[in-house]
Design a protein around this motif. Structure first.
Motif, short mmCIF file in Angstrom:
data_model
loop_
_atom_site.label_atom_id
_atom_site.label_comp_id
_atom_site.label_asym_id
_atom_site.label_seq_id
_atom_site.Cartn_x
_atom_site.Cartn_y
_atom_site.Cartn_z
N GLN A 1 0.83 -1.21 0.00
CA GLN A 1 0.00 0.00 0.00
C GLN A 1 0.86 1.26 0.00
N VAL A 2 1.93 1.26 0.79
CA VAL A 2 2.81 2.43 0.84
C VAL A 2 3.50 2.64 -0.50
N THR A 3 3.97 1.55 -1.12
CA THR A 3 4.60 1.67 -2.43
C THR A 3 3.64 2.22 -3.46
N ALA A 4 2.39 1.72 -3.45
CA ALA A 4 1.37 2.24 -4.38
C ALA A 4 1.10 3.72 -4.10
N MET A 5 1.09 4.10 -2.83
CA MET A 5 0.88 5.50 -2.45
C MET A 5 1.97 6.38 -3.05
N LEU A 6 3.22 5.98 -2.91
CA LEU A 6 4.32 6.79 -3.46
C LEU A 6 4.25 6.88 -4.97
N ARG A 7 3.85 5.78 -5.62
CA ARG A 7 3.69 5.84 -7.08
C ARG A 7 2.62 6.86 -7.46
N GLU A 8 1.49 6.84 -6.74
CA GLU A 8 0.42 7.80 -7.00
C GLU A 8 0.89 9.23 -6.76
N ALA A 9 1.66 9.43 -5.70
CA ALA A 9 2.16 10.77 -5.38
C ALA A 9 3.06 11.30 -6.49
N VAL A 10 3.95 10.44 -6.99
CA VAL A 10 4.83 10.85 -8.09
C VAL A 10 3.99 11.22 -9.31
N ALA A 11 2.97 10.42 -9.62
CA ALA A 11 2.12 10.72 -10.77
C ALA A 11 1.40 12.05 -10.62
N ALA A 12 0.89 12.33 -9.41
CA ALA A 12 0.19 13.60 -9.18
C ALA A 12 1.16 14.77 -9.28
N GLU A 13 2.35 14.62 -8.72
CA GLU A 13 3.31 15.71 -8.77
C GLU A 13 3.86 15.90 -10.18
N LEU A 14 3.91 14.82 -10.95
CA LEU A 14 4.37 14.94 -12.34
C LEU A 14 3.34 15.69 -13.18
N GLN A 15 2.06 15.49 -12.90
CA GLN A 15 1.03 16.27 -13.59
C GLN A 15 1.20 17.76 -13.28
N PHE A 16 1.52 18.07 -12.03
CA PHE A 16 1.80 19.45 -11.64
C PHE A 16 3.01 19.98 -12.41
N ALA A 17 4.05 19.15 -12.57
CA ALA A 17 5.24 19.56 -13.31
C ALA A 17 4.91 19.87 -14.76
N ARG A 18 4.05 19.07 -15.38
CA ARG A 18 3.66 19.34 -16.77
C ARG A 18 2.97 20.70 -16.87
N ASP A 19 2.14 21.00 -15.88
CA ASP A 19 1.44 22.28 -15.86
C ASP A 19 2.45 23.42 -15.74
N LEU A 20 3.41 23.28 -14.82
CA LEU A 20 4.37 24.36 -14.57
C LEU A 20 5.37 24.53 -15.69
N CYS A 21 5.88 23.43 -16.23
CA CYS A 21 7.01 23.51 -17.17
C CYS A 21 6.59 23.63 -18.62
N GLY A 22 5.36 23.22 -18.95
CA GLY A 22 4.92 23.31 -20.34
C GLY A 22 5.86 22.56 -21.26
N ASP A 23 6.34 23.24 -22.29
CA ASP A 23 7.26 22.63 -23.25
C ASP A 23 8.69 22.60 -22.76
N GLY A 24 8.93 23.11 -21.57
CA GLY A 24 10.27 23.07 -21.01
C GLY A 24 10.91 24.44 -20.93
N LEU A 25 11.74 24.61 -19.90
CA LEU A 25 12.46 25.84 -19.67
C LEU A 25 13.95 25.49 -19.55
N PRO A 26 14.84 26.46 -19.68
CA PRO A 26 16.28 26.16 -19.60
C PRO A 26 16.66 25.53 -18.26
N GLY A 27 17.04 24.26 -18.27
CA GLY A 27 17.44 23.58 -17.06
C GLY A 27 16.29 23.04 -16.23
N MET A 28 15.05 23.18 -16.72
CA MET A 28 13.89 22.69 -15.97
C MET A 28 12.83 22.23 -16.96
N ASN A 29 12.51 20.94 -16.91
CA ASN A 29 11.47 20.40 -17.79
C ASN A 29 10.83 19.20 -17.12
#
Length: 355
Positions: A260-288
């Motif tokens: 359950q904890v491993t599944a939780m961390l996988r879900e957390a990474v997926a949620a935070e990665l969706q946030f990263a897509r929102d913030l970074c868009g097509d990518g910025l210098p040194g951050m994508n």
């Protein structure tokens, strides 16, 4: 009264006619009030260490950030707007869980001292983020939208919904009466420590230090240095609670809980990665999005290993500015505070959970 762990002011043993004291575990129902004899002195020392790290929002100078904001590209301004919108709600979720769940069920006066201090620190963080919003978003309509981010920004709403899925199941429990209740509490605590404070906020810190590595937003970075240290201590305390429960009730920690904890961390990474897509868009210098994925996976593996579980991602940290963060900035933090505060900071700094 519970049995004691020896300390420097241990009280005399109870008379024989009072019977043998009842041994209580950390999650047993009740509300222990007595600090002497002390059962969990490590929690008390954490409270004392936290007191030494007091800071206030008024010490953070954001004036130079205003000029920097005018220099940002539209994509960078989008990123910083989304970031402060997350900050506006993130610590409020943490504070609510402290009051409604953790304080109620961790049956140790020493631990409750620390949680009381942590609640104060979360309030300071909320004030800092309020000040950021007032400084960075001068338009009242923009500020109102940021405070309503959980409702109107999908990537932030997904992170909030993740928190509620894993944490709300114990909010209405008055006591942890059986094994199932205690496992639900542990999942709440691990989500709180490993996913929210240990992943969501660490992801947010990476954006802040990316700006700083480019010579931008030093006021934001200064305040974040102090939030960074607070959050690291909060996470470390929560993991020590987990360690204590594991020693007292090892049967709670089986393969099912680990899955359950491993599944939780996988879900957390997926949620935070969706946030990263929102913030970074097509990518910025040194951050994508790709670099943030690797960073988040690296941090998630660290949290799993700290909990005694196998890593699942095997990614490396792509951000050298995060590797340096713990040593360089926290050292500077202590150097400043020895001369600037009435109470000088003493002791050593543990950097085990950094970046």
């Amino acid at each position: 009264m519970p049995v004691t762990t020896t300390d420097d002011t241990t009280t005399a043993a109870a008379p024989a006619d009072q019977g043998t004291p009842t041994v209580r575990n950390l999650l047993d129902p009740g509300f222990e009030l007595t600090l002497r004899p002390m059962r969990y002195p490590d929690f008390y020392e954490r409270y004392r260490d936290a007191i030494k790290n007091t800071w206030t929002v008024e010490e953070v100078d954001l004036h130079s950030d205003v000029a920097d904001l005018a220099r940002l590209t539209p994509a960078e301004r989008h990123l910083i707007g989304r970031l402060v919108a997350f900050f506006a709600t993130g610590d409020s979720i943490v504070a609510n869980n402290l009051v409604l769940t953790l304080y109620k069920h961790i049956n140790s006066p020493e631990a409750r001292l620390y949680l009381s201090r942590q609640l104060f620190e979360e309030a300071v963080h909320v004030q800092f983020y309020l000040t950021l919003l007032d400084t960075y978003l001068p338009d009242p309509a923009d500020r109102n939208a940021a405070f309503a981010a959980v409702e109107n920004i999908p990537s932030i709403r997904e992170k909030a919904q993740f928190c509620f899925r894993w944490m709300d199941s114990v909010e209405n429990l008055d006591q942890l009466r059986d094994r199932a209740d205690r496992r639900r509490f542990l999942l709440n605590l691990i989500c709180f420590a490993a996913c929210i404070e240990g992943l969501f906020f660490y992801g947010a810190f990476a954006y802040v230090y990316w700006f700083r590595s480019r010579g931008l937003l030093h006021g934001l970075a200064t305040g974040t240095n102090w939030v960074f240290r607070d959050e690291t201590m909060h996470m470390s305390f929560a993991f020590e609670v987990v360690d204590t429960v594991r020693k007292e009730e090892p049967d709670l920690f089986d393969d099912d809980l680990g899955a359950q904890v491993t599944a939780m961390l996988r879900e957390a990474v997926a949620a935070e990665l969706q946030f990263a897509r929102d913030l970074c868009g097509d990518g910025l210098p040194g951050m994508n999005t790709d670099s943030m994925r690797a960073y988040l996976e690296c941090v998630a593996d660290q949290r799993l290993v700290r909990l005694g579980l196998e890593p699942v991602f095997h990614s490396e940290n792509p951000f050298p500015f995060m590797e340096l963060q713990g040593v360089q900035e926290l050292t500077n933090f202590f150097e400043r505070r020895v001369s600037a505060y009435q109470t000088a900071v003493e002791g050593t700094v543990s950097l085990d959970d950094d970046f």
